[in-house]
Design a protein around this motif. Structure first.
Motif, PDB file in Angstrom:
ATOM      1  N   UNK A   1       0.802  -1.244   0.021  1.00  0.00           N
ATOM      2  CA  UNK A   1      -0.018   0.050  -0.008  1.00  0.00           C
ATOM      3  C   UNK A   1       1.024   1.174   0.107  1.00  0.00           C
ATOM      4  N   UNK A   2       0.499   2.346  -0.775  1.00  0.00           N
ATOM      5  CA  UNK A   2       1.222   3.506  -0.937  1.00  0.00           C
ATOM      6  C   UNK A   2       0.437   4.893  -0.589  1.00  0.00           C
ATOM      7  N   UNK A   3       0.961   5.621   0.286  1.00  0.00           N
ATOM      8  CA  UNK A   3       0.291   6.772   0.680  1.00  0.00           C
ATOM      9  C   UNK A   3       1.256   7.874   0.241  1.00  0.00           C
ATOM     10  N   UNK A   4       0.476   8.630  -0.659  1.00  0.00           N
ATOM     11  CA  UNK A   4       1.448   9.897  -1.157  1.00  0.00           C
ATOM     12  C   UNK A   4       0.953  11.255  -0.569  1.00  0.00           C
ATOM     13  N   UNK A   5       1.797  11.995   0.272  1.00  0.00           N
ATOM     14  CA  UNK A   5       1.435  12.812   1.125  1.00  0.00           C
ATOM     15  C   UNK A   5       2.553  14.184   0.602  1.00  0.00           C
ATOM     16  N   UNK A   6       2.535  14.283  -0.515  1.00  0.00           N
ATOM     17  CA  UNK A   6       3.301  15.675  -1.394  1.00  0.00           C
ATOM     18  C   UNK A   6       4.871  15.197  -1.168  1.00  0.00           C
ATOM     19  N   UNK A   7       5.474  16.439  -1.601  1.00  0.00           N
ATOM     20  CA  UNK A   7       7.016  16.462  -1.411  1.00  0.00           C
ATOM     21  C   UNK A   7       7.463  16.044   0.014  1.00  0.00           C
ATOM     22  N   UNK A   8       8.677  15.063  -0.071  1.00  0.00           N
ATOM     23  CA  UNK A   8       9.312  14.678   1.111  1.00  0.00           C
ATOM     24  C   UNK A   8      10.116  13.533   0.932  1.00  0.00           C
ATOM     25  N   UNK A   9      10.660  12.955   2.162  1.00  0.00           N
ATOM     26  CA  UNK A   9      11.315  11.624   1.965  1.00  0.00           C
ATOM     27  C   UNK A   9      10.057  10.483   1.757  1.00  0.00           C
ATOM     28  N   UNK A  10      10.786   9.149   1.295  1.00  0.00           N
ATOM     29  CA  UNK A  10      10.093   8.027   1.285  1.00  0.00           C
ATOM     30  C   UNK A  10      10.437   7.082   2.213  1.00  0.00           C
ATOM     31  N   UNK A  11       9.408   6.688   2.995  1.00  0.00           N
ATOM     32  CA  UNK A  11       9.565   5.801   4.262  1.00  0.00           C
ATOM     33  C   UNK A  11       8.600   4.374   4.108  1.00  0.00           C
ATOM     34  N   UNK A  12       9.491   3.394   3.998  1.00  0.00           N
ATOM     35  CA  UNK A  12       8.857   1.997   3.836  1.00  0.00           C
ATOM     36  C   UNK A  12       8.924   1.188   5.311  1.00  0.00           C
ATOM     37  N   UNK A  13       8.068   0.547   5.489  1.00  0.00           N
ATOM     38  CA  UNK A  13       7.500  -0.272   6.570  1.00  0.00           C
ATOM     39  C   UNK A  13       7.304  -1.650   6.034  1.00  0.00           C
ATOM     40  N   UNK A  14       7.945  -2.446   6.516  1.00  0.00           N
ATOM     41  CA  UNK A  14       7.914  -3.973   6.233  1.00  0.00           C
ATOM     42  C   UNK A  14       7.388  -4.733   7.328  1.00  0.00           C
ATOM     43  N   UNK A  15       6.048  -5.508   6.957  1.00  0.00           N
ATOM     44  CA  UNK A  15       5.420  -6.652   7.815  1.00  0.00           C
ATOM     45  C   UNK A  15       5.387  -7.953   7.022  1.00  0.00           C
TER      46      UNK A  15
END
Length: 441
Positions: free
Chosen positions: A108-122
């Motif tokens: 699932x990907x949540x786009x919230x404008x400009x900024x870093x990309x954070x990934x969480x793994x489950x």
């Protein structure tokens, strides 16, 4: 919104979700699925992520690169389980067809404008363990023990999946406070370290600046639920299934005509366990399963062996891998047999970035008021293919942190009695949401 206010919101939302989290976890626990067979599980994850507001929900072949998957079950096994999953209560028919052929896992990907990309793994898969049926076993007592006989969530992945969904729901609700992108990676086939590489090779970590993962754990001495943060070390590993092929014959009448595959395998077993130690780091080797022979008076024509090597560093693991391969080939040649080695799983060694680990600890302690346990560095007890994700992110300058979600657990990991305290679900959601806000606010 001030920092204090947003963390108060996270805490309140996570605690309000507790009963929902418990319900989700118990449903996943009741319907456990093995690696590459997490078909019902994936369909539910995808449906939930879409419902709570993720901008993109990737399923099927969009998640794992086909040729990079390791240890995939046979087509017959996959088809049989697909039919079973389709008949189970709660399976989401919209997404189930995407899992055919073992293409499980969801992003699932949540786009919230400009900024870093954070990934969480489950990770989402279960183990081939027959769950304890005694009344004292909490899932049995509360009526959510596995109904998939011989398969059990004996490593807490039902909790990992649930924490991921809770995290996604809250961050979608807080999206106006975030600046950047969040990827919620629900990985198949962690057991046997088979699934992460195919997600990495698909390119999903190439643009990630921060990646985090976590694992349920803790012994009976862990009285309160807490977040455990340390070095995140894990052993590199390679796992092979090996087939030895010889020639059958009568053991008394014509032994000279036979080529004994069992002898080749036995030679390999003894010499594998005699591999000299390496100065490049701690090493491990184990032959865990052997199957050979058809009768006492028949020269064995075929033998099957399942083995693994591990190393504290990638270099030490490579040393063990190459030495083991040489032994297996030589053992086969010694007895005039042939052999085939099938790669069933692999992982790199993993280690946390201190800066991100310290950042997580500060968020948990100061903003979320969660108990934090500082874990001793250097005591890796196993392997984790999360290391493929951390290595890819770290290779282009990003940071990684793998932490423990601690509670009083019954039984050890991979044991028929394993169970964690469900308050850990709330703690896990708080920790992932908290670090996301810290990195993206």
């Amino acid at each position: 919104m001030e920092r204090r206010e947003i963390y108060t919101k996270i805490t309140g939302k996570a605690e309000t979700m507790k009963q929902e989290l418990v319900k989700i976890r118990r449903d996943f626990h009741r319907y456990p699925e093995l690696g590459w067979m997490e078909m019902r599980t994936s369909s539910i994850i995808a449906s939930y992520l879409k419902r709570v507001g993720c901008d993109e929900v990737l399923v099927g072949r969009d998640v794992c690169l086909d040729e990079a998957r390791m240890g995939v079950p046979s087509e017959e096994e996959l088809d049989q389980h697909y039919a079973e999953a389709a008949a189970w209560e709660g399976t989401e028919p919209e997404y189930l067809p995407e899992t055919k052929g073992g293409f499980t896992g969801v992003i699932g990907i949540l786009h919230c404008g400009k900024g870093p990309t954070v990934a969480f793994r489950f990770d989402i898969d279960a183990l081939p363990v027959l769950e304890c049926g005694e009344e004292s076993h909490y899932p049995e007592k509360e009526g959510f023990a596995s109904c998939n006989t011989g398969v059990m969530h004996a490593c807490g992945h039902d909790g990992h999946t649930t924490v991921g969904l809770g995290t996604a729901k809250i961050l979608c609700e807080l999206r106006e406070q975030l600046h950047g992108t969040v990827k919620f990676i629900f990985q198949p086939a962690e057991e046997g370290v088979r699934g992460a590489k195919s997600i990495v090779e698909h390119g999903h970590l190439d643009d990630v600046d921060y990646v985090l993962g976590a694992h349920m754990g803790g012994g009976p001495e862990q009285k309160e639920a807490a977040i455990g943060i340390g070095g995140g070390e894990s052993l590199a590993t390679v796992k092979y299934d090996v087939e030895f092929y010889g020639k059958g014959s009568h053991a008394a009448a014509s032994p000279e005509e036979g080529k004994n595959a069992m002898l080749a395998m036995a030679t390999a077993v003894l010499n594998l366990h005699a591999i000299p130690r390496s100065g490049k780091g701690d090493t491990r080797v184990n032959v865990g399963k052997v199957v050979a022979g058809t009768g006492r008076n028949i020269i064995c024509e075929h033998a099957h062996m399942e083995m693994e090597v591990r190393g504290m560093t990638t270099e030490a693991n490579t040393y063990m891998k190459e030495y083991a391969e040489r032994i297996i080939r030589s053992a086969a040649e010694m007895h005039d047999c042939t052999c085939e080695m099938k790669l069933m799983g692999a992982a790199m060694n993993g280690i946390n970035d201190d800066a991100l680990a310290d950042r997580l600890a500060k968020v948990c302690e100061e903003d979320l008021h969660l108990p934090v346990v500082r874990l001793k560095k250097g005591g890796a007890g196993g392997s984790e293919d999360y290391s493929y994700m951390s290595e890819r992110v770290q290779s282009h300058g990003g940071q990684s942190c793998y932490f423990m979600n601690l509670s009083c657990c019954t039984g050890t990991l991979h044991n028929e009695r394993f169970n964690f305290r469900e308050e850990a679900l709330v703690n896990g959601v708080k920790a992932f949401c908290g670090i996301a806000v810290d990195l993206l606010q």
